[in-house]
Motif scaffolding. Structure first.
Motif, PDB file in Angstrom:
ATOM      1  N   ALA A   1       0.854  -1.190   0.000  1.00  0.00           N
ATOM      2  CA  ALA A   1       0.000   0.000   0.000  1.00  0.00           C
ATOM      3  C   ALA A   1       0.886   1.234   0.000  1.00  0.00           C
ATOM      4  O   ALA A   1       1.962   1.246   0.612  1.00  0.00           O
ATOM      5  N   ALA A   2       0.452   2.277  -0.697  1.00  0.00           N
ATOM      6  CA  ALA A   2       1.249   3.501  -0.796  1.00  0.00           C
ATOM      7  C   ALA A   2       0.327   4.708  -0.902  1.00  0.00           C
ATOM      8  O   ALA A   2      -0.652   4.685  -1.665  1.00  0.00           O
ATOM      9  N   PRO A   3       0.620   5.795  -0.168  1.00  0.00           N
ATOM     10  CA  PRO A   3      -0.178   7.021  -0.280  1.00  0.00           C
ATOM     11  C   PRO A   3       0.189   7.785  -1.555  1.00  0.00           C
ATOM     12  O   PRO A   3       1.288   7.603  -2.110  1.00  0.00           O
ATOM     13  N   PHE A   4      -0.703   8.628  -2.027  1.00  0.00           N
ATOM     14  CA  PHE A   4      -0.413   9.434  -3.216  1.00  0.00           C
ATOM     15  C   PHE A   4      -1.257  10.693  -3.201  1.00  0.00           C
ATOM     16  O   PHE A   4      -2.313  10.755  -2.551  1.00  0.00           O
ATOM     17  N   VAL A   5      -0.770  11.690  -3.913  1.00  0.00           N
ATOM     18  CA  VAL A   5      -1.578  12.859  -4.257  1.00  0.00           C
ATOM     19  C   VAL A   5      -1.613  12.939  -5.770  1.00  0.00           C
ATOM     20  O   VAL A   5      -0.664  12.522  -6.449  1.00  0.00           O
ATOM     21  N   GLU A   6      -2.696  13.448  -6.311  1.00  0.00           N
ATOM     22  CA  GLU A   6      -2.858  13.412  -7.763  1.00  0.00           C
ATOM     23  C   GLU A   6      -3.611  14.635  -8.237  1.00  0.00           C
ATOM     24  O   GLU A   6      -4.575  15.078  -7.591  1.00  0.00           O
ATOM     25  N   VAL A   7      -3.181  15.173  -9.374  1.00  0.00           N
ATOM     26  CA  VAL A   7      -3.835  16.349  -9.932  1.00  0.00           C
ATOM     27  C   VAL A   7      -3.603  16.373 -11.442  1.00  0.00           C
ATOM     28  O   VAL A   7      -2.559  15.929 -11.936  1.00  0.00           O
ATOM     29  N   GLN A   8      -4.591  16.859 -12.166  1.00  0.00           N
ATOM     30  CA  GLN A   8      -4.441  17.123 -13.593  1.00  0.00           C
ATOM     31  C   GLN A   8      -3.902  18.536 -13.743  1.00  0.00           C
ATOM     32  O   GLN A   8      -4.513  19.493 -13.256  1.00  0.00           O
ATOM     33  N   GLY A   9      -2.749  18.663 -14.392  1.00  0.00           N
ATOM     34  CA  GLY A   9      -2.149  19.984 -14.564  1.00  0.00           C
ATOM     35  C   GLY A   9      -1.524  20.147 -15.925  1.00  0.00           C
ATOM     36  O   GLY A   9      -1.722  19.305 -16.814  1.00  0.00           O
ATOM     37  N   MET A  10      -0.790  21.226 -16.089  1.00  0.00           N
ATOM     38  CA  MET A  10      -0.075  21.486 -17.333  1.00  0.00           C
ATOM     39  C   MET A  10       1.399  21.674 -17.021  1.00  0.00           C
ATOM     40  O   MET A  10       1.765  22.257 -15.988  1.00  0.00           O
ATOM     41  N   LEU A  11       2.235  21.186 -17.933  1.00  0.00           N
ATOM     42  CA  LEU A  11       3.674  21.369 -17.834  1.00  0.00           C
ATOM     43  C   LEU A  11       4.117  22.259 -18.987  1.00  0.00           C
ATOM     44  O   LEU A  11       3.714  22.039 -20.140  1.00  0.00           O
ATOM     45  N   VAL A  12       4.933  23.262 -18.649  1.00  0.00           N
ATOM     46  CA  VAL A  12       5.324  24.270 -19.643  1.00  0.00           C
ATOM     47  C   VAL A  12       6.834  24.364 -19.705  1.00  0.00           C
ATOM     48  O   VAL A  12       7.522  24.411 -18.675  1.00  0.00           O
ATOM     49  N   ASN A  13       7.345  24.387 -20.940  1.00  0.00           N
ATOM     50  CA  ASN A  13       8.759  24.678 -21.176  1.00  0.00           C
ATOM     51  C   ASN A  13       8.850  25.562 -22.410  1.00  0.00           C
ATOM     52  O   ASN A  13       8.699  25.091 -23.541  1.00  0.00           O
ATOM     53  N   GLY A  14       9.061  26.846 -22.184  1.00  0.00           N
ATOM     54  CA  GLY A  14       9.086  27.786 -23.308  1.00  0.00           C
ATOM     55  C   GLY A  14       7.714  27.860 -23.956  1.00  0.00           C
ATOM     56  O   GLY A  14       6.705  28.129 -23.300  1.00  0.00           O
ATOM     57  N   SER A  15       7.679  27.568 -25.257  1.00  0.00           N
ATOM     58  CA  SER A  15       6.407  27.607 -25.988  1.00  0.00           C
ATOM     59  C   SER A  15       5.690  26.259 -25.979  1.00  0.00           C
ATOM     60  O   SER A  15       4.577  26.148 -26.486  1.00  0.00           O
ATOM     61  N   GLN A  16       6.332  25.235 -25.423  1.00  0.00           N
ATOM     62  CA  GLN A  16       5.738  23.900 -25.403  1.00  0.00           C
ATOM     63  C   GLN A  16       4.891  23.729 -24.142  1.00  0.00           C
ATOM     64  O   GLN A  16       5.367  23.937 -23.023  1.00  0.00           O
ATOM     65  N   VAL A  17       3.633  23.376 -24.339  1.00  0.00           N
ATOM     66  CA  VAL A  17       2.700  23.184 -23.231  1.00  0.00           C
ATOM     67  C   VAL A  17       2.001  21.838 -23.415  1.00  0.00           C
ATOM     68  O   VAL A  17       1.546  21.511 -24.516  1.00  0.00           O
ATOM     69  N   SER A  18       1.923  21.066 -22.333  1.00  0.00           N
ATOM     70  CA  SER A  18       1.263  19.769 -22.421  1.00  0.00           C
ATOM     71  C   SER A  18       0.529  19.470 -21.122  1.00  0.00           C
ATOM     72  O   SER A  18       1.038  19.733 -20.027  1.00  0.00           O
ATOM     73  N   GLY A  19      -0.677  18.916 -21.249  1.00  0.00           N
ATOM     74  CA  GLY A  19      -1.403  18.446 -20.087  1.00  0.00           C
ATOM     75  C   GLY A  19      -0.781  17.151 -19.582  1.00  0.00           C
ATOM     76  O   GLY A  19      -0.194  16.379 -20.356  1.00  0.00           O
ATOM     77  N   ALA A  20      -0.910  16.894 -18.293  1.00  0.00           N
ATOM     78  CA  ALA A  20      -0.325  15.694 -17.709  1.00  0.00           C
ATOM     79  C   ALA A  20      -1.039  15.334 -16.426  1.00  0.00           C
ATOM     80  O   ALA A  20      -1.603  16.199 -15.744  1.00  0.00           O
ATOM     81  N   LEU A  21      -1.024  14.039 -16.121  1.00  0.00           N
ATOM     82  CA  LEU A  21      -1.493  13.563 -14.826  1.00  0.00           C
ATOM     83  C   LEU A  21      -0.287  13.548 -13.895  1.00  0.00           C
ATOM     84  O   LEU A  21       0.663  12.787 -14.104  1.00  0.00           O
ATOM     85  N   ILE A  22      -0.307  14.393 -12.884  1.00  0.00           N
ATOM     86  CA  ILE A  22       0.838  14.559 -11.989  1.00  0.00           C
ATOM     87  C   ILE A  22       0.521  13.855 -10.673  1.00  0.00           C
ATOM     88  O   ILE A  22      -0.505  14.139 -10.036  1.00  0.00           O
ATOM     89  N   ARG A  23       1.378  12.915 -10.311  1.00  0.00           N
ATOM     90  CA  ARG A  23       1.137  12.118  -9.108  1.00  0.00           C
ATOM     91  C   ARG A  23       2.290  12.295  -8.130  1.00  0.00           C
ATOM     92  O   ARG A  23       3.459  12.138  -8.502  1.00  0.00           O
ATOM     93  N   GLY A  24       1.963  12.621  -6.884  1.00  0.00           N
ATOM     94  CA  GLY A  24       2.962  12.710  -5.833  1.00  0.00           C
ATOM     95  C   GLY A  24       3.092  11.373  -5.118  1.00  0.00           C
ATOM     96  O   GLY A  24       2.083  10.768  -4.740  1.00  0.00           O
ATOM     97  N   ILE A  25       4.311  10.898  -4.939  1.00  0.00           N
ATOM     98  CA  ILE A  25       4.551   9.573  -4.365  1.00  0.00           C
ATOM     99  C   ILE A  25       5.663   9.634  -3.326  1.00  0.00           C
ATOM    100  O   ILE A  25       6.466  10.571  -3.301  1.00  0.00           O
ATOM    101  N   GLN A  26       5.706   8.621  -2.491  1.00  0.00           N
ATOM    102  CA  GLN A  26       6.858   8.367  -1.633  1.00  0.00           C
ATOM    103  C   GLN A  26       7.639   7.217  -2.264  1.00  0.00           C
ATOM    104  O   GLN A  26       7.098   6.109  -2.405  1.00  0.00           O
ATOM    105  N   PRO A  27       8.889   7.438  -2.696  1.00  0.00           N
ATOM    106  CA  PRO A  27       9.632   6.422  -3.445  1.00  0.00           C
ATOM    107  C   PRO A  27       9.643   5.050  -2.791  1.00  0.00           C
ATOM    108  O   PRO A  27       9.431   4.033  -3.471  1.00  0.00           O
ATOM    109  N   THR A  28       9.887   4.962  -1.499  1.00  0.00           N
ATOM    110  CA  THR A  28       9.975   3.654  -0.850  1.00  0.00           C
ATOM    111  C   THR A  28       8.624   2.940  -0.837  1.00  0.00           C
ATOM    112  O   THR A  28       8.553   1.719  -1.058  1.00  0.00           O
ATOM    113  N   ASP A  29       7.552   3.687  -0.583  1.00  0.00           N
ATOM    114  CA  ASP A  29       6.232   3.059  -0.584  1.00  0.00           C
ATOM    115  C   ASP A  29       5.764   2.711  -1.999  1.00  0.00           C
ATOM    116  O   ASP A  29       5.066   1.715  -2.196  1.00  0.00           O
TER     117      ASP A  29
END
Length: 415
Positions: free
Chosen positions: A94-122
């Motif tokens: 079992a492992a805890p997580f946080v999750e959000v739909q967001g956008m990632l931007v680098n210069g003119s490049q923009v992309s939607g992404a599913l961003i998940r927060g994790i604890q590496p060991t879990d």
């Protein structure tokens, strides 16, 4: 030794060298057609089973067997929930997580992404993210460093690699002197992973659990808890049991619900392909009809003599049913044996064809795999064999009925 008359004569007709060699040729092609149709059906369905199994493994290498969330918001008592679910005998991890739909931007490049927060060991308990890393390490996700791991295709689209910066834009807003603004945060790319599925390689990113909670203003809460179970195929039942043990307060969704449309589409594809390929067997089986019709015509005098000796129409019908059934049975057995052997050795066979003709069927850069997977299911083999044999038996009914209707006087008139 006693021999049932229809069986004895029918098998003798099958073995005998006929005067009309064309009938023998048609009979042989019917048998070969059934064999080849069954071989094709078994091999194709086995390869499809292999692909489906490969896809399932890749999806479940990143997706949890079940996900536990609070329908009313963040889960603040997640540490107690972890202790309870890990004590369940059917929970492997079992492992805890946080999750959000967001956008990632680098210069003119923009992309939607599913961003998940994790604890590496879990996270190691519920997914194979560590194994799928191609650059960097999951352990680089350290609290307060605001680092991010991107899928290979997502990183390529944004044009970034380890050490580069990307800006994350989340749906949460912040009040500023100039008004309401979306929440932005700069992250450093620390690693790249590659699963071989576009859903993850193109649309997923991972950050540290505490960084994600800060970004989403969750405080000490998390979005939910991901579970890995002892038997993934029993996930719906086990998920209900776990939810009941927790008092029915939390919402528990298993992997079959999350990916139900996708796996239903795969099952439908397999069924339709099976129906299409079974038409090959049907055509070969209907060749038995033409074979037996010509045999009945060729054996008119023999049938008339048997009828005058007192053989009943039912026994005459049985003779030709035995002959056609023997053709179908031999073709079915040969097809099942050859199909299973070829399906179990499809990889070296395909490799030999590629070496011989200098071609490559599966380009790893396109299909993510370089070998043709095959997974033979006994139920498929038995079902195909039973269906082919049944169709062969049905194909004998009309010609055998025609033979039983032969009138001795009419058949012997010109003899």
């Amino acid at each position: 030794m006693y021999h049932p008359l229809p069986l004895y004569i029918g098998l003798r007709y099958t073995r005998a060298k006929r005067r009309n060699h064309f009938i023998s040729f048609i009979s042989g092609t019917s048998m070969v057609g059934i064999t080849l149709g069954i071989v094709a059906l078994i091999v194709v369905l086995s390869v499809m089973n292999g692909f489906h199994k490969e896809i399932q493994q890749r999806i479940l290498s990143m997706a949890s067997h079940a996900t536990l969330t609070d329908p009313y918001g963040g889960m603040s008592d997640w540490r107690e929930i972890l202790e309870k679910v890990r004590a369940h005998p059917d929970v492997v991890g079992a492992a805890p997580f946080v999750e959000v739909q967001g956008m990632l931007v680098n210069g003119s490049q923009v992309s939607g992404a599913l961003i998940r927060g994790i604890q590496p060991t879990d996270e190691d308990q519920v997914s194979d993210l560590r194994r799928e890393m191609t650059r960097g390490s999951v352990d680089d996700l350290v609290d307060g460093e605001f680092r991010i791991i991107l899928g290979r295709d997502l990183a390529a689209f944004l044009g970034v690699g380890p050490g580069d910066k990307v800006t994350m834009v989340t749906p949460q807003v912040s009040a500023t002197p100039v008004g309401i603004m979306p929440r932005l945060k700069r992250f450093t790319v620390s690693g790249i992973f590659e699963v071989g599925m576009a859903d993850y390689d193109r649309n997923a990113a991972f950050i540290q659990l505490a960084d994600g909670a800060k970004l989403l203003s969750l405080g000490d809460a998390v979005t939910g808890v991901r579970l890995k179970l002892t038997d993934m195929w029993e996930a719906p039942r086990l998920a209900r049991e776990i939810a009941y043990d927790l008092g029915g307060v939390y919402r528990l969704v298993d992997w079959t619900q999350v990916h139900s449309n996708f796996f239903s589409a795969l099952a439908m594809e397999k069924r339709m392909m099976g129906i299409i390929l079974f038409l090959i067997v049907a055509v070969a089986a209907f060749n038995i009809v033409s074979t037996l019709v010509m045999v009945v015509t060729d054996k008119q005098s023999d049938i008339a003599v048997m009828r005058t000796l007192g053989i009943s129409p039912g026994r005459v019908m049985g003779i030709f049913m035995v002959q056609g059934t023997a053709i179908g049975l031999i073709g079915t057995l040969l097809g099942m044996v050859a199909g299973v052997i070829l399906a179990l050795n499809v990889e070296p066979v395909v490799g030999g064809i590629e070496s011989l003709f200098g071609i490559h069927f599966l380009d790893p850069s396109i299909y993510y795999i370089s070998e043709l997977p095959s997974d033979v299911h006994l139920s498929d083999v038995i079902g195909i064999g039973a269906g082919a044999f049944l169709m062969s038996v049905l194909a004998t009914l009309y010609p055998a009925w025609r033979a039983a209707k032969t009138q001795p006087a009419e058949a012997l008139r010109y003899e």
